[in-house]
Design a protein around this motif. Structure first.
Motif, short mmCIF file in Angstrom:
data_model
loop_
_atom_site.label_atom_id
_atom_site.label_comp_id
_atom_site.label_asym_id
_atom_site.label_seq_id
_atom_site.Cartn_x
_atom_site.Cartn_y
_atom_site.Cartn_z
N ALA A 138 39.64 21.06 -1.32
CA ALA A 138 39.89 21.67 -0.01
C ALA A 138 38.79 21.29 0.97
O ALA A 138 39.07 21.00 2.14
CB ALA A 138 39.98 23.19 -0.16
N ARG A 139 37.55 21.28 0.48
CA ARG A 139 36.46 20.89 1.37
C ARG A 139 36.59 19.42 1.80
O ARG A 139 36.32 19.05 2.95
CB ARG A 139 35.13 21.14 0.68
N TRP A 140 37.01 18.58 0.89
CA TRP A 140 37.20 17.17 1.22
C TRP A 140 38.30 17.02 2.28
O TRP A 140 38.16 16.25 3.23
CB TRP A 140 37.56 16.40 -0.04
N ASN A 141 39.38 17.79 2.12
CA ASN A 141 40.46 17.75 3.11
C ASN A 141 40.00 18.27 4.47
O ASN A 141 40.42 17.76 5.52
CB ASN A 141 41.65 18.58 2.62
N ASP A 142 39.12 19.28 4.45
CA ASP A 142 38.55 19.77 5.71
C ASP A 142 37.81 18.66 6.44
O ASP A 142 37.96 18.47 7.65
CB ASP A 142 37.59 20.93 5.45
N SER A 143 36.99 17.93 5.72
CA SER A 143 36.18 16.88 6.33
C SER A 143 37.06 15.74 6.85
O SER A 143 36.87 15.25 7.97
CB SER A 143 35.17 16.33 5.31
N VAL A 144 38.03 15.32 6.03
CA VAL A 144 38.91 14.23 6.47
C VAL A 144 39.70 14.65 7.70
O VAL A 144 39.84 13.87 8.67
CB VAL A 144 39.84 13.82 5.32
N ASP A 216 31.31 17.93 7.22
CA ASP A 216 30.91 16.98 6.18
C ASP A 216 29.57 17.37 5.59
O ASP A 216 29.35 17.25 4.37
CB ASP A 216 30.85 15.57 6.76
N ALA A 217 28.65 17.82 6.45
CA ALA A 217 27.35 18.28 5.94
C ALA A 217 27.52 19.52 5.08
O ALA A 217 26.86 19.67 4.03
CB ALA A 217 26.41 18.58 7.11
N ALA A 218 28.42 20.43 5.49
CA ALA A 218 28.68 21.63 4.68
C ALA A 218 29.31 21.25 3.35
O ALA A 218 29.02 21.85 2.30
CB ALA A 218 29.58 22.58 5.45
N ARG A 219 30.18 20.25 3.36
CA ARG A 219 30.78 19.79 2.11
C ARG A 219 29.72 19.23 1.16
O ARG A 219 29.75 19.52 -0.05
CB ARG A 219 31.82 18.70 2.41
N SER A 220 28.78 18.47 1.71
CA SER A 220 27.71 17.93 0.87
C SER A 220 26.85 19.05 0.29
O SER A 220 26.46 19.02 -0.89
CB SER A 220 26.85 16.96 1.69
N ALA A 221 26.53 20.04 1.12
CA ALA A 221 25.71 21.16 0.64
C ALA A 221 26.45 21.96 -0.42
O ALA A 221 25.86 22.38 -1.44
CB ALA A 221 25.34 22.06 1.82
N ALA A 222 27.76 22.17 -0.23
CA ALA A 222 28.54 22.91 -1.23
C ALA A 222 28.65 22.12 -2.52
O ALA A 222 28.58 22.70 -3.63
CB ALA A 222 29.94 23.20 -0.67
N ALA A 223 28.81 20.81 -2.40
CA ALA A 223 28.88 19.98 -3.61
C ALA A 223 27.57 20.03 -4.39
O ALA A 223 27.55 20.05 -5.63
CB ALA A 223 29.21 18.54 -3.23
N GLU A 224 26.46 20.06 -3.67
CA GLU A 224 25.16 20.15 -4.35
C GLU A 224 25.01 21.49 -5.07
O GLU A 224 24.56 21.55 -6.23
CB GLU A 224 24.04 19.99 -3.32
#
Length: 238
Positions: A138-144, A216-224
């Motif tokens: 879902a986060r990836w879809n948000d970024s795209v 995209d930055a939030a997605r990276s932080a969530a992935a970490e």
């Protein structure tokens, strides 16, 4: 008219000099053919006529100046014959529509808060394995979606540039051919409105680009954070 006044003054002066030359040796009035002629009275009448003509000439000049002033005031009050307001409003509306089509995480404070609580922090990063995978997708879809939205807004801004160019050309031509102060002021105000519209488009493009970058930055932080949780579970399993 001035020639008439000059001839009258010359005649008056000539008559006056004739009277002076005659002096006391001639009577103030002479009778010729049964008609009494008084040179002094004749000279006075000519001077009076000359002064009257001069006053009339001054009044005519005043009326001409007033007519010129009224004509200038009429030109100053003439409105500009062109308006670009409708085109500018159309451009702003198109940009707003593109911003309103934002996918998934819209430009709304409540929507943003809901999305982050559900997919970017807290329990969303520590749920079941299946939930973590679903949230990551879902986060990836948000970024795209955000990057796609940003590109749409930028494309709309580029499209508006063509219409803006035509509006500027029309207004500059109208300003250069303005016949009065009001037309010049109205042309200037419309040019300022065009600049405001351009600033609005720029703000929209920056906002859309910033939204994509922040997601995209939030997605990276969530992935970490999700990676740390996965590592913790792995160590705990051992």
């Amino acid at each position: 008219m001035k020639n008439v006044i000059n001839r009258a003054l010359f005649a008056a002066l000539l008559a006056g000099s004739t009277v002076t030359a005659i002096g006391t040796s001639a009577p103030a009035a002479a009778q010729v053919g049964g008609i009494v002629h008084d040179p002094r009275n004749y000279a006075q009448n000519i001077l009076t006529a000359a002064r009257t003509l001069e006053q009339i000439n001054n009044q005519i000049s005043m009326l001409q100046n007033q007519a010129t002033s009224l004509a200038n005031e009429a030109r100053n009050l003439t409105s500009l014959p062109v308006s670009t307001l409708q085109e500018l409003q159309g451009q702003v509306d198109r940009t707003r529509q593109l911003l309103g089509q934002a996918q998934r995480v819209a430009f709304d404070v409540g929507d943003i808060q809901t999305a982050f609580d559900a997919r970017y922090k807290g329990a969303a990063l520590s749920g079941s394995q299946a939930a973590m995978v679903a949230n990551a997708e879902a986060r990836w879809n948000d970024s795209v979606g955000a990057f796609q939205d940003a590109m749409k807004v930028q494309a709309g801004v580029v499209t508006n540039m063509g219409v803006t160019r035509q509006s500027i050309g029309t207004l500059v031509s109208a300003s250069q051919s303005a016949t009065g102060a009001l037309q010049a002021a109205q042309a200037g105000n419309q040019i300022l409105a065009v600049q405001s519209q351009q600033l609005s488009d720029l703000a929209a493009a920056i906002s859309a680009q910033g939204r994509a970058q922040m997601l995209d930055a939030a997605r990276s932080a969530a992935a970490e954070a999700e990676g740390r949780e996965r590592f913790r579970r792995f160590r705990k399993a051992d």
